[in-house]
Design an enzyme around this catalytic site. Structure first.
Site, PDB file in Angstrom:
ATOM      1  N   LYS A 131       4.296  19.967   3.755  1.00 36.76           N
ATOM      2  CA  LYS A 131       4.251  18.655   4.409  1.00 36.76           C
ATOM      3  C   LYS A 131       3.833  17.608   3.368  1.00 36.76           C
ATOM      4  CE  LYS A 131       1.739  16.868   8.522  1.00 36.76           C
ATOM      5  NZ  LYS A 131       0.781  17.289   9.571  1.00 36.76           N
TER       6      LYS A 131
ATOM      7  N   SER B 121      -0.971  19.534  15.377  1.00 42.84           N
ATOM      8  CA  SER B 121       0.151  19.157  14.511  1.00 42.84           C
ATOM      9  C   SER B 121       0.851  20.311  13.793  1.00 42.84           C
ATOM     10  CB  SER B 121      -0.303  18.128  13.483  1.00 42.84           C
ATOM     11  OG  SER B 121      -0.445  16.875  14.082  1.00 42.84           O
TER      12      SER B 121
ATOM     13  N   SER C 159       2.475  16.375  14.283  1.00 42.58           N
ATOM     14  CA  SER C 159       2.993  15.591  13.191  1.00 42.58           C
ATOM     15  C   SER C 159       3.730  16.400  12.117  1.00 42.58           C
ATOM     16  CB  SER C 159       1.857  14.831  12.522  1.00 42.58           C
ATOM     17  OG  SER C 159       0.959  15.731  11.895  1.00 42.58           O
TER      18      SER C 159
END
Lengths: 95, 486
Positions: free
Chosen positions: B80, B179, B155
């Site tokens: 990420k 997330s 997320s």
């Protein structure tokens, strides 16, 4: 839950964010909705409950006081938007 | 024939070790697939073709010299874009960090590099990890590979979408309120949020420091165990990292769950929960029972207060953490004549609407006059939520819940209603407040063909039991082998 326009302006100033009138209105509306939802917590009796600031209880995390090489100044300054003489440069602060 | 990119790390690792394929071939296969498919999925913010291939070449050369290598050596992974990667742009999906090239690697990235992992690129997220759909990225909206009109969750939506679409072998996400688990559930992957303190937070951009935890998003449970072996452990540079021994997580694979006590918290099977999700999770519970687990109901009475407490605590911590983006030392600097103007203009231009909302909310709840009414109350609520779990774990080894009350929702459905977006995390948020480990794994598809996930919640530092249960369950179905049509 009703917020005053003042509350938004004060939070914006503390956050160093500039908001247009339209943004202020929309943020006020959304924050009122969100803070209204939080009134749910009023239902709980929390008088004798300790606050938890962390999921694991830790205190005084020490490490030995050894000297070590930090990151290189040049590497750090590489990302600076403005720099001079090995330092970050910003607009004049004192007139 | 199965494409190379479809293989799990567990499967491909042996082929690399026996030299029936090379890391360069594998890396090229992923890069080709990214070039072909990612325009539809939009998972990547940065693709590092050149450095990935040179890393792969270096691993192949080590291997040809007969060096003993990690099972992760030569495996292409895409973290990420919240993990600091030396020399690779790291934006946190925010305009305020556009062009930011970190001068160092975070601990997790360093550990992966020590295992000779290949970094393929960086994947999308909601700006500063604030969101549940990846629509709040300042750069692009990532699409769910199972239905491109739907969100991948968030997320860590870029991570989950990239793993589901075989655009990387595995990814690393971060989880502050769900997330890792919620996108893993919506995209049909395995996602683990370790216990707070198990994996170092050093060199990962902070959102809410008392809740943030790093963890893997993978194609199956074995891969999750392999990645945990690489990233877990004490780090003196993270003062909340816990100095406890780390087990070999692969020892929990292929174990029996007979006699294991499984609790079903009734508060998680809430009204408004999708009926297909409910049925699917109930079937998963029956399967655990069939394998000898002892299943019983349990109550976590304060579950319904978790979202309210979380959306005080997380924005409060974020408002403080994000104060560092002021245009002085790195990132975006707006043109200005004075220092105060520089701060205000840089932040106003650099942050997106949801991030501004949360900074303002956090600043408000921390400000004089409101601090006790909101922040302290939320922290006290956190205490009662934690104690619910402590009580439950006196009787149970693991708790089972849905990961998300619904399957993937449509792009645009919730962007204008932050509160609805926040409610999407009802099943995952309480776990972060309690600091416990939890995992999402696939347990079926709804009638639209969208993945459904269920959540296993464990005792502190007992990720091993989660892996054991998850692997035992995984043997009974073929969800990891099912692929979205792209």
């Amino acid at each position: 839950m009703v917020l005053k326009a003042d509350d938004i302006e004060k939070a914006a100033l503390l956050s160093r964010l500039a908001l247009s009138d339209e943004e202020k209105k929309s943020i006020q509306e959304k924050l009122e909705q969100i803070l209204g939802y939080m009134e749910k917590l009023e239902e709980l009796d929390l008088k004798n409950v300790e606050a938890t600031s962390h999921a694991v209880s830790l205190s005084n995390v020490f490490r030995p006081d050894h000297a070590y090489t930090s990151k290189e100044i040049e590497d750090i300054l590489e990302q600076a938007p403005d720099k001079a003489s090995g330092m970050f440069r910003v607009p004049k602060v004192i007139g | 024939m199965t494409e190379l990119t479809e293989l799990t790390i567990g499967e491909v690792s042996g082929k690399l070790a026996s030299k029936s394929i090379s890391s360069v071939e594998l890396t090229k296969a992923y890069l080709d697939r990214i070039a072909k498919i990612d325009s539809k999925v939009c998972a990547y913010l940065t693709v590092c073709s050149e450095s990935a291939l040179s890393q792969a070449k270096a691993v192949d050369s080590k291997r040809s010299k007969g060096e003993t290598l990690s099972p992760l050596a030569g495996i292409p992974i895409a973290p990420k874009d919240i993990y600091l990667t030396r020399g690779i742009e790291t934006t946190c999906a925010s305009k305020i960090l556009k062009g930011f090239i970190p001068p160092y690697d975070g601990t997790v990235i360093q550990k992966l590099k020590n295992e000779d992992v290949v970094i393929l690129g960086k994947v999308n997220l909601d700006e500063f990890a604030m969101g549940s759909s990846t629509e709040y990225s300042a750069y692009k909206v990532t699409h769910n590979p199972w239905d491109l009109k739907r969100v991948p969750g968030g997320s860590s939506g870029g991570s989950a979408a990239a793993v589901a679409a075989d655009l990387c072998a595995a990814s690393l996400g971060t989880d502050t309120g769900g997330s890792i688990r919620q996108p893993a559930s919506l995209c049909g992957n395995v996602g683990l949020k370790p216990t707070y303190g198990r994996v170092s937070r050093y060199g990962v951009i902070a959102f809410a420091s008392s809740l943030d935890q790093m963890g893997p998003i993978t194609k199956d449970v074995t891969d999750c165990a392999l990645l945990m072996n690489a990233i877990a452990g004490y780090d003196s540079r993270d003062s909340t990292s816990i100095n406890l021994p780390v087990p070999d997580y692969t020892q929990f694979l292929n174990q029996s769950i007979k006699g294991l006590r499984v609790g079903i918290p009734e508060e998680f099977f809430v009204e408004g929960m999708n009926a297909e999700v409910k049925t699917s999770v109930e079937n998963a519970i029956k399967e655990l029972q069939k394998q000898g687990a002892l299943v019983d109901k349990v109550s976590l009475p304060h579950t319904g207060y978790a979202i309210a407490a979380y959306y005080i605590i997380a924005p409060a911590e974020a408002s403080s953490n994000l104060a560092r983006y002021d245009g002085v030392r790195f990132g975006l600097r707006a043109k200005s004549n004075s220092l105060s103007e520089l701060y205000e203009k840089s932040r106003t231009e650099g942050f997106g609407p949801e991030v501004k909302r949360r900074i303002l909310l956090g600043t408000y709840v921390l400000s004089a006059g409101y601090y006790d009414a909101y922040y302290i109350k939320a922290q006290k609520t956190r205490t009662v939520i934690r104690s619910d779990y402590e009580k439950a774990f006196q009787k149970f080894d693991v708790l089972v819940t849905p990961t998300s009350p619904t399957t993937a929702f449509a792009i645009g459905e919730k962007t204008n209603d932050p509160l609805q977006m926040y409610l999407a995390d009802a099943c995952t948020i309480p776990v972060n407040l309690a600091g416990l480990p939890a995992m999402s794994l696939p347990c079926g598809f709804d009638s639209k063909g969208l993945p459904i996930g269920f959540q296993l919640i464990g005792k502190s530092f007992d990720e091993g039991t989660l892996i054991k249960v998850a692997h035992a369950y995984e043997q009974t179905h073929t969800f990891p082998q099912q692929k979205p049509k792209l």
